[in-house]
Design a protein around this motif. Structure first.
Motif, PDB file in Angstrom:
ATOM      1  N   THR A 148       1.309  -1.395   0.065  1.00 50.02           N
ATOM      2  CA  THR A 148      -0.006  -0.002   0.183  1.00 50.02           C
ATOM      3  C   THR A 148       0.610   1.444   0.090  1.00 50.02           C
ATOM      4  OG1 THR A 148      -1.725   1.251   0.830  1.00 50.02           O
ATOM      5  CG2 THR A 148      -0.455  -0.040   2.899  1.00 50.02           C
ATOM      6  N   ASN A 149       0.494   2.248  -0.919  1.00 52.21           N
ATOM      7  CA  ASN A 149       1.422   3.376  -1.095  1.00 52.21           C
ATOM      8  C   ASN A 149       0.573   4.670   0.007  1.00 52.21           C
ATOM      9  OD1 ASN A 149      -1.358   3.618  -2.352  1.00 52.21           O
ATOM     10  ND2 ASN A 149      -0.528   5.386  -3.449  1.00 52.21           N
ATOM     11  N   ILE A 150       1.207   5.517   0.588  1.00 54.51           N
ATOM     12  CA  ILE A 150       1.006   6.442   1.644  1.00 54.51           C
ATOM     13  C   ILE A 150       2.010   7.511   0.656  1.00 54.51           C
ATOM     14  CG2 ILE A 150       0.284   7.442   3.709  1.00 54.51           C
ATOM     15  CD1 ILE A 150       0.795   4.988   4.445  1.00 54.51           C
ATOM     16  N   THR A 193      -2.280   4.179  10.670  1.00 59.11           N
ATOM     17  CA  THR A 193      -2.440   5.025   9.616  1.00 59.11           C
ATOM     18  C   THR A 193      -3.960   5.792  10.553  1.00 59.11           C
ATOM     19  OG1 THR A 193      -3.961   4.146   8.406  1.00 59.11           O
ATOM     20  CG2 THR A 193      -1.221   5.339   7.707  1.00 59.11           C
ATOM     21  N   LEU A 250      -6.232   8.200   8.120  1.00 56.61           N
ATOM     22  CA  LEU A 250      -6.276   7.239   6.852  1.00 56.61           C
ATOM     23  C   LEU A 250      -6.910   6.059   7.177  1.00 56.61           C
ATOM     24  CD1 LEU A 250      -3.262   7.729   4.282  1.00 56.61           C
ATOM     25  CD2 LEU A 250      -4.868   9.349   5.265  1.00 56.61           C
ATOM     26  N   LYS A 267      -4.328   1.445   4.653  1.00 56.65           N
ATOM     27  CA  LYS A 267      -3.111   1.969   4.359  1.00 56.65           C
ATOM     28  C   LYS A 267      -2.029   1.479   5.529  1.00 56.65           C
ATOM     29  CE  LYS A 267      -4.039   4.736   1.065  1.00 56.65           C
ATOM     30  NZ  LYS A 267      -3.412   4.790  -0.652  1.00 56.65           N
ATOM     31  N   GLU A 277      -5.014  -0.587  -3.906  1.00 52.31           N
ATOM     32  CA  GLU A 277      -4.652   0.905  -5.090  1.00 52.31           C
ATOM     33  C   GLU A 277      -5.664   0.467  -6.728  1.00 52.31           C
ATOM     34  OE1 GLU A 277      -3.584   2.488  -0.593  1.00 52.31           O
ATOM     35  OE2 GLU A 277      -2.737   0.556  -2.744  1.00 52.31           O
ATOM     36  N   ASN A 337      -6.776   6.200  -3.831  1.00 44.84           N
ATOM     37  CA  ASN A 337      -5.231   6.388  -3.567  1.00 44.84           C
ATOM     38  C   ASN A 337      -4.721   7.292  -2.377  1.00 44.84           C
ATOM     39  OD1 ASN A 337      -2.866   5.536  -4.914  1.00 44.84           O
ATOM     40  ND2 ASN A 337      -2.261   8.012  -5.171  1.00 44.84           N
ATOM     41  N   ALA A 371      -7.721   7.699   0.498  1.00 44.62           N
ATOM     42  CA  ALA A 371      -8.202   7.413   2.072  1.00 44.62           C
ATOM     43  C   ALA A 371      -8.452   8.443   2.718  1.00 44.62           C
ATOM     44  CB  ALA A 371      -7.026   6.095   2.025  1.00 44.62           C
TER      45      ALA A 371
END
Length: 231
Positions: free
Chosen positions: A151-153, A186, A189, A193, A213, A219, A221
């Protein structure tokens, strides 16, 4: 003396990172939205305690990809690499020797439940970033779990003080089914995430989608914008 010097270097780097991203952090929706959607008393950031579409729960439901990896502590490793000056691969002992943070925060799952006032202990993402010194070109991170999850942040979200790699919940080791021995949380979010059974954090120079995603989830959240799915 060596451990003291290491701690001082982390503190100095932490303050530089905080200054670098402070303005962006203060502009993020979970802090600065002037019309957040939700109900209940304001949380510590001024957002409604229950985001729109969420229901408070006492239980902590278990969600995963159908696989719960079992990682003995003597085999657990955390790799932090990518666009950083000092990539590392931490053992559990080295991870536990880093500054430890206690915090109480809320947990908002995209499947519409929220669990409030959860008591955590772990290592802040800000301190981990201070350890590896992200390059000026770094903008995002990708987190990977031992279960193949990713997962991206954005860095302005990842480096907030309440983003932790937790190993304790309510004074006990983080339960295996919830991502133990360590997972990311997170609080500002949706919870997807934060990777469970985390094993790698890759600093990126451009954004790219993670597991959910890639499958139609948002993307960004943001819970108080009902930001669950991509357009």
């Amino acid at each position: 003396m060596e451990e003291s010097d290491k701690l001082n270097r982390i503190i100095e780097a932490r303050m530089k990172l905080k200054a670098r991203f402070e303005e962006k952090m203060q502009q993020t929706p979970s802090v600065a939205d002037d019309a957040p959607k939700g109900s209940g008393k304001p949380n510590r950031h001024g957002m409604p305690s229950i985001p729109i579409g969420q229901t408070a729960t006492v239980k902590w439901p278990v969600l995963d990809l159908g696989y719960q990896p079992n990682i003995p502590l003597d085999r657990w490793r955390l790799t932090i690499d990518g666009a950083v000056e000092n990539p590392v691969r931490l053992t559990w002992k080295e991870f536990m020797a880093l500054p430890q943070t206690k915090d109480t925060s809320d947990f908002h799952c995209v499947t519409t439940w929220s669990k409030l006032n959860m008591h955590w202990k772990g290592v802040s993402m800000l301190d981990l970033a201070a350890l590896v010194h992200p390059k000026e070109t770094a903008t995002h991170i990708m987190c990977y779990g031992y279960d193949t999850y990713s997962t991206n942040i954005s860095l302005e979200e990842a480096l907030k003080p309440d983003v932790l790699l937790v190993h304790m919940f309510d004074g006990q080791p983080l339960p295996h089914e919830h991502g133990g021995p360590a997972r990311m949380i997170t609080p500002q979010l949706y919870a997807w995430k934060g990777s469970k059974w985390i094993k790698r954090i890759e600093f990126l120079t451009e954004d790219k989608p993670g597991f959910w995603e890639d499958r139609g989830y948002s993307n960004t959240a943001y819970p108080w914008r009902n930001d669950r799915y991509s357009d």
